[in-house]
Design a protein around this motif. Structure first.
Motif, PDB file in Angstrom:
ATOM      1  N   THR A 146      37.738  51.029  31.594  1.00  0.00           N
ATOM      2  CA  THR A 146      37.021  50.097  32.587  1.00  0.00           C
ATOM      3  C   THR A 146      37.468  50.289  33.889  1.00  0.00           C
ATOM      4  O   THR A 146      38.457  51.076  34.351  1.00  0.00           O
ATOM      5  CB  THR A 146      37.418  48.610  32.124  1.00  0.00           C
ATOM      6  OG1 THR A 146      38.981  48.550  32.493  1.00  0.00           O
ATOM      7  CG2 THR A 146      37.184  48.545  30.630  1.00  0.00           C
ATOM      8  N   THR A 148      38.523  48.076  36.135  1.00  0.00           N
ATOM      9  CA  THR A 148      39.494  47.120  36.403  1.00  0.00           C
ATOM     10  C   THR A 148      40.748  47.461  35.923  1.00  0.00           C
ATOM     11  O   THR A 148      41.655  46.873  36.128  1.00  0.00           O
ATOM     12  CB  THR A 148      38.967  45.724  36.149  1.00  0.00           C
ATOM     13  OG1 THR A 148      38.683  45.503  34.755  1.00  0.00           O
ATOM     14  CG2 THR A 148      37.705  45.459  36.842  1.00  0.00           C
ATOM     15  N   ASP A 150      41.448  45.987  32.848  1.00  0.00           N
ATOM     16  CA  ASP A 150      41.751  44.854  32.091  1.00  0.00           C
ATOM     17  C   ASP A 150      42.029  44.883  30.786  1.00  0.00           C
ATOM     18  O   ASP A 150      41.477  45.820  30.187  1.00  0.00           O
ATOM     19  CB  ASP A 150      40.633  43.791  32.422  1.00  0.00           C
ATOM     20  CG  ASP A 150      40.607  43.208  33.759  1.00  0.00           C
ATOM     21  OD1 ASP A 150      41.370  43.310  34.760  1.00  0.00           O
ATOM     22  OD2 ASP A 150      39.359  42.647  34.128  1.00  0.00           O
ATOM     23  N   ASN A 151      42.836  44.033  30.416  1.00  0.00           N
ATOM     24  CA  ASN A 151      43.091  43.906  28.639  1.00  0.00           C
ATOM     25  C   ASN A 151      43.713  45.209  28.297  1.00  0.00           C
ATOM     26  O   ASN A 151      43.429  45.339  27.224  1.00  0.00           O
ATOM     27  CB  ASN A 151      42.001  43.639  28.047  1.00  0.00           C
ATOM     28  CG  ASN A 151      41.457  42.278  28.448  1.00  0.00           C
ATOM     29  OD1 ASN A 151      42.142  41.247  28.528  1.00  0.00           O
ATOM     30  ND2 ASN A 151      39.900  42.257  28.601  1.00  0.00           N
ATOM     31  N   LYS A 155      42.227  52.488  33.554  1.00  0.00           N
ATOM     32  CA  LYS A 155      41.332  52.252  34.800  1.00  0.00           C
ATOM     33  C   LYS A 155      41.006  53.427  35.530  1.00  0.00           C
ATOM     34  O   LYS A 155      41.599  54.415  35.732  1.00  0.00           O
ATOM     35  CB  LYS A 155      42.347  51.734  35.826  1.00  0.00           C
ATOM     36  CG  LYS A 155      41.698  51.024  36.986  1.00  0.00           C
ATOM     37  CD  LYS A 155      42.436  50.168  37.987  1.00  0.00           C
ATOM     38  CE  LYS A 155      41.814  49.686  39.042  1.00  0.00           C
ATOM     39  NZ  LYS A 155      42.630  49.265  40.157  1.00  0.00           N
TER      40      LYS A 155
END
Length: 236
Positions: A146, A148, A150-151, A155
């Motif tokens: 992703t 970001t 995230d999770n 990145k």
């Protein structure tokens, strides 16, 4: 609209130790009709002979993702990373300002089969970096890359998300798209199984470019499905 890219229509390269199939123009394979989609520039389906591999070489300003289908990659780079990448794991190398690395089949007896994917970054000359992870498949569509991170995702320096799709025969999942998402590109690369996407059938090695779809239905019609699904910006 769904545009199918059949496995046998891809560019072919056979160097003896390396057999490679190119979804998009790469190296000596050039097709102006297949230069990439949005920021997605390369999907190479590579099979490397036992003990063979890519000697040290350099990259710059590219986000490089490797996904091992079978076998193991032995990775070494100019930032001191010495890694083993087994089947099912993802690696993301941000070349940024510049990085040198080598990739070898870690086995002297078994072939290595992996996908190498290049995504153009949205910012040039960033610091180079290395990420690697095995993901638990928490749902049929599991985000692995992703913008970001995230999770626990890897990145990437681009407005792009990569999902791993896994379905057992007879299972299905629907990806509903908002009006903003409909304008984005989706690209599906099927690794194993037979997959139906809104009535279009994919077999192993096939790819599909999806545009302007408000809903995408993925159905496993034969075997265990493994695929990568790329969600890409409409603006690149």
């Amino acid at each position: 609209m769904i545009t199918l890219r059949k496995a046998q229509e891809r560019g072919q390269a056979d160097l003896g130790w390396l057999k490679s199939q190119h979804t998009f123009s790469f190296s000596s394979y050039y097709d102006p009709a297949h230069m990439g989609i949005s920021s997605l520039r390369v999907i190479n389906d590579d099979t490397v002979a036992p003990g063979a591999g890519f000697d040290t070489h350099g990259h710059k300003d590219m986000e490089i993702i490797s996904y091992v289908i079978s076998g193991t990659i032995a990775h070494k780079d100019s930032f001191g990373n010495i890694k083993i990448l087994p089947a099912g794991e993802f690696q993301l190398m941000s070349a940024g300002k510049g990085i040198y690395h080598s990739e070898f089949n870690a086995s002297n007896t078994e072939p290595l089969h992996f996908l190498q994917i290049w995504i153009r970054p949205d910012t040039l000359s960033i610091d180079a970096g290395y990420q690697q992870k095995a993901f638990e498949q928490s749902s049929a569509l599991t985000a692995v890359v992703t913008p970001t991170g995230d999770n626990g995702t890897l990145k990437v320096q681009q407005d792009a998300t990569v999902y791993r799709l896994m379905l057992s025969e007879g299972e299905s999942v629907t990806m509903d798209r908002t009006p903003i998402q409909v304008s984005r590109h989706l690209y599906v690369q099927l690794i194993e199984g037979t997959l139906d996407i809104n009535g279009t059938t994919l077999t192993p090695g096939d790819g599909a470019h999806l545009t302007q779809l408000t809903s995408v239905d993925f159905s496993a019609t034969a075997g265990q499905i493994t695929a990568l699904v790329f969600d890409l910006s409409a603006n690149d």
